[in-house]
Design a protein around this motif. Structure first.
Motif, PDB file in Angstrom:
ATOM      1  N   SER A   1       0.631  -1.386   0.115  1.00 20.10           N
ATOM      2  CA  SER A   1      -0.120  -0.046  -0.054  1.00 20.10           C
ATOM      3  C   SER A   1       0.849   1.370  -0.119  1.00 20.10           C
ATOM      4  CB  SER A   1      -0.771  -0.064   1.131  1.00 20.10           C
ATOM      5  OG  SER A   1      -1.777  -0.994   1.167  1.00 20.10           O
ATOM      6  N   TYR A   2       2.165   1.131   0.448  1.00 28.12           N
ATOM      7  CA  TYR A   2       2.734   2.371   0.711  1.00 28.12           C
ATOM      8  C   TYR A   2       4.248   2.350  -0.134  1.00 28.12           C
ATOM      9  CZ  TYR A   2      -0.606   3.044   4.103  1.00 28.12           C
ATOM     10  OH  TYR A   2      -1.672   3.197   4.795  1.00 28.12           O
ATOM     11  N   ALA A   3       5.071   3.336  -0.182  1.00 26.46           N
ATOM     12  CA  ALA A   3       6.347   3.539  -0.813  1.00 26.46           C
ATOM     13  C   ALA A   3       7.254   3.163   0.317  1.00 26.46           C
ATOM     14  CB  ALA A   3       6.786   4.786  -1.179  1.00 26.46           C
ATOM     15  N   ILE A   4       8.285   2.353  -0.033  1.00 26.31           N
ATOM     16  CA  ILE A   4       9.398   2.091   0.912  1.00 26.31           C
ATOM     17  C   ILE A   4      10.784   2.425   0.457  1.00 26.31           C
ATOM     18  CG2 ILE A   4      10.399   0.191   2.555  1.00 26.31           C
ATOM     19  CD1 ILE A   4       7.214   0.677   3.160  1.00 26.31           C
ATOM     20  N   ALA A   5      11.579   2.793   1.311  1.00 29.83           N
ATOM     21  CA  ALA A   5      12.981   3.006   0.549  1.00 29.83           C
ATOM     22  C   ALA A   5      14.125   2.498   1.510  1.00 29.83           C
ATOM     23  CB  ALA A   5      12.995   4.611   0.742  1.00 29.83           C
ATOM     24  N   TRP A   6      15.193   2.303   0.834  1.00 31.46           N
ATOM     25  CA  TRP A   6      16.420   2.021   1.484  1.00 31.46           C
ATOM     26  C   TRP A   6      17.455   3.162   1.361  1.00 31.46           C
ATOM     27  CZ3 TRP A   6      17.296  -2.057   4.199  1.00 31.46           C
ATOM     28  CH2 TRP A   6      16.766  -3.250   4.161  1.00 31.46           C
ATOM     29  N   PHE A   7      18.131   3.170   2.514  1.00 31.78           N
ATOM     30  CA  PHE A   7      19.123   4.372   2.725  1.00 31.78           C
ATOM     31  C   PHE A   7      20.138   3.548   3.215  1.00 31.78           C
ATOM     32  CE2 PHE A   7      16.831   8.182   2.690  1.00 31.78           C
ATOM     33  CZ  PHE A   7      15.477   7.850   2.584  1.00 31.78           C
ATOM     34  N   ARG A   8      21.606   4.155   3.163  1.00 29.90           N
ATOM     35  CA  ARG A   8      22.682   3.765   3.972  1.00 29.90           C
ATOM     36  C   ARG A   8      23.426   4.904   4.770  1.00 29.90           C
ATOM     37  NH1 ARG A   8      26.358   1.488  -1.350  1.00 29.90           N
ATOM     38  NH2 ARG A   8      26.843   3.511  -1.969  1.00 29.90           N
ATOM     39  N   GLN A   9      23.982   4.670   5.612  1.00 28.90           N
ATOM     40  CA  GLN A   9      24.822   5.672   6.205  1.00 28.90           C
ATOM     41  C   GLN A   9      26.423   4.905   6.432  1.00 28.90           C
ATOM     42  OE1 GLN A   9      23.168   7.678   9.554  1.00 28.90           O
ATOM     43  NE2 GLN A   9      24.652   9.296   9.284  1.00 28.90           N
TER      44      GLN A   9
ATOM     45  N   TYR B   1      15.983   4.599  -8.398  1.00 28.21           N
ATOM     46  CA  TYR B   1      17.090   4.525  -7.696  1.00 28.21           C
ATOM     47  C   TYR B   1      17.738   5.788  -7.932  1.00 28.21           C
ATOM     48  CZ  TYR B   1      16.325  -0.520  -8.453  1.00 28.21           C
ATOM     49  OH  TYR B   1      15.790  -1.736  -8.522  1.00 28.21           O
ATOM     50  N   TYR B   2      18.577   6.250  -6.620  1.00 29.51           N
ATOM     51  CA  TYR B   2      18.729   7.616  -6.467  1.00 29.51           C
ATOM     52  C   TYR B   2      20.435   7.650  -6.720  1.00 29.51           C
ATOM     53  CZ  TYR B   2      14.119   8.280  -4.483  1.00 29.51           C
ATOM     54  OH  TYR B   2      12.958   8.164  -4.411  1.00 29.51           O
ATOM     55  N   VAL B   3      20.928   7.055  -6.335  1.00 27.20           N
ATOM     56  CA  VAL B   3      22.374   6.733  -6.538  1.00 27.20           C
ATOM     57  C   VAL B   3      23.128   6.037  -7.656  1.00 27.20           C
ATOM     58  CG1 VAL B   3      24.757   6.070  -5.175  1.00 27.20           C
ATOM     59  CG2 VAL B   3      22.658   6.984  -3.994  1.00 27.20           C
ATOM     60  N   GLU B   4      23.987   6.777  -8.471  1.00 24.31           N
ATOM     61  CA  GLU B   4      24.248   6.195  -9.697  1.00 24.31           C
ATOM     62  C   GLU B   4      25.220   5.022  -9.474  1.00 24.31           C
ATOM     63  OE1 GLU B   4      23.394   7.768 -12.407  1.00 24.31           O
ATOM     64  OE2 GLU B   4      24.229   6.419 -13.576  1.00 24.31           O
ATOM     65  N   SER B   5      25.942   4.932  -8.459  1.00 23.77           N
ATOM     66  CA  SER B   5      26.989   3.755  -8.416  1.00 23.77           C
ATOM     67  C   SER B   5      26.212   2.442  -7.936  1.00 23.77           C
ATOM     68  CB  SER B   5      27.932   4.206  -7.115  1.00 23.77           C
ATOM     69  OG  SER B   5      27.286   4.403  -5.929  1.00 23.77           O
ATOM     70  N   VAL B   6      24.945   2.555  -7.518  1.00 26.42           N
ATOM     71  CA  VAL B   6      24.638   1.387  -7.427  1.00 26.42           C
ATOM     72  C   VAL B   6      23.349   0.871  -8.291  1.00 26.42           C
ATOM     73  CG1 VAL B   6      24.503   1.877  -4.781  1.00 26.42           C
ATOM     74  CG2 VAL B   6      22.183   2.137  -5.996  1.00 26.42           C
ATOM     75  N   LYS B   7      23.050   1.907  -9.320  1.00 25.32           N
ATOM     76  CA  LYS B   7      22.348   1.353 -10.643  1.00 25.32           C
ATOM     77  C   LYS B   7      22.990   0.146 -11.175  1.00 25.32           C
ATOM     78  CE  LYS B   7      20.163   6.007 -11.041  1.00 25.32           C
ATOM     79  NZ  LYS B   7      20.190   7.187 -12.044  1.00 25.32           N
ATOM     80  N   GLY B   8      22.156  -0.957 -11.456  1.00 24.62           N
ATOM     81  CA  GLY B   8      22.657  -1.981 -12.113  1.00 24.62           C
ATOM     82  C   GLY B   8      23.280  -3.037 -11.170  1.00 24.62           C
ATOM     83  N   ARG B   9      23.390  -2.632  -9.955  1.00 22.06           N
ATOM     84  CA  ARG B   9      24.086  -3.717  -9.049  1.00 22.06           C
ATOM     85  C   ARG B   9      23.005  -4.010  -7.925  1.00 22.06           C
ATOM     86  NH1 ARG B   9      28.275  -2.604  -5.713  1.00 22.06           N
ATOM     87  NH2 ARG B   9      27.748  -0.190  -5.853  1.00 22.06           N
ATOM     88  N   PHE B  10      22.270  -2.936  -7.553  1.00 23.02           N
ATOM     89  CA  PHE B  10      21.183  -3.145  -6.534  1.00 23.02           C
ATOM     90  C   PHE B  10      19.921  -3.240  -7.024  1.00 23.02           C
ATOM     91  CE2 PHE B  10      23.680  -1.100  -2.684  1.00 23.02           C
ATOM     92  CZ  PHE B  10      24.907  -1.691  -3.033  1.00 23.02           C
ATOM     93  N   THR B  11      19.042  -4.129  -6.583  1.00 21.87           N
ATOM     94  CA  THR B  11      17.461  -4.094  -7.042  1.00 21.87           C
ATOM     95  C   THR B  11      16.735  -4.055  -5.891  1.00 21.87           C
ATOM     96  OG1 THR B  11      18.206  -5.453  -8.876  1.00 21.87           O
ATOM     97  CG2 THR B  11      15.817  -5.376  -8.301  1.00 21.87           C
ATOM     98  N   ILE B  12      15.613  -3.384  -5.739  1.00 18.28           N
ATOM     99  CA  ILE B  12      14.783  -3.193  -4.830  1.00 18.28           C
ATOM    100  C   ILE B  12      13.574  -4.022  -5.237  1.00 18.28           C
ATOM    101  CG2 ILE B  12      13.738  -0.805  -5.571  1.00 18.28           C
ATOM    102  CD1 ILE B  12      13.312  -0.274  -2.465  1.00 18.28           C
ATOM    103  N   ASP B  13      12.818  -4.723  -4.433  1.00 15.81           N
ATOM    104  CA  ASP B  13      11.659  -5.387  -4.747  1.00 15.81           C
ATOM    105  C   ASP B  13      10.735  -5.577  -3.537  1.00 15.81           C
ATOM    106  OD1 ASP B  13      11.082  -8.261  -6.836  1.00 15.81           O
ATOM    107  OD2 ASP B  13       9.804  -6.903  -6.434  1.00 15.81           O
ATOM    108  N   LYS B  14       9.448  -6.032  -4.017  1.00 20.54           N
ATOM    109  CA  LYS B  14       8.647  -6.271  -2.703  1.00 20.54           C
ATOM    110  C   LYS B  14       8.381  -7.798  -2.557  1.00 20.54           C
ATOM    111  CE  LYS B  14       6.097  -1.906  -2.792  1.00 20.54           C
ATOM    112  NZ  LYS B  14       4.679  -1.278  -2.445  1.00 20.54           N
TER     113      LYS B  14
END
Length: 125
Positions: A30-38, A58-71
């Motif tokens: 039902s909602y948007a979920i995001a991943w962050f890192r610090q 995807y917000y960070v260029e360095s993770v595009k193509g390497r990280f995948t978000i899914d439900k």
């Protein structure tokens, strides 16, 4: 609102990890979920978000193509599959939601109100 992040650990460069963010009190569909890192000494950065239509951003260029978000509807969770990990991916990873349908704030952490406790990812040989 409860979010439980898990799946972190120690992995060698080039390896993979799959993080999970389980929601206990609401339906992730039902909602948007995001991943962050610090990373130590750095600001919290938004990596990716998935909205209520399962559309990823995807917000960070360095993770595009390497990280995948899914439900994962069976688990009522949002995953972050991380491949070809690099030492610079070392950080505490957090999931968050603002209980809105759409991803907000262009990945800025101040746009999100509810946070999981974080899971540590260490990429090292």
């Amino acid at each position: 609102v409860q979010l439980q992040a898990s799946g972190g650990g120690l992995v060698q460069p080039g390896g993979s990890l799959r993080l999970s963010c389980a929601a206990a009190t609401f339906d992730v569909d039902s909602y948007a979920i995001a991943w962050f890192r610090q990373a130590p000494g750095k600001e919290r950065e938004g990596l990716a978000c998935i909205d209520n239509s399962n559309f990823p951003t995807y917000y960070v260029e360095s993770v595009k193509g390497r990280f995948t978000i899914d439900k994962d509807k069976r688990q009522n969770a949002v995953s972050l599959q991380m491949n070809r990990l690099k030492p610079e991916d070392t950080a505490v990873y957090y999931c968050a939601t603002s209980l809105r349908e759409y991803c907000r704030g262009n990945g800025h952490h101040l746009a999100y109100d509810f946070w999981g406790q974080g899971t540590l990812v260490t990429v090292s040989s």
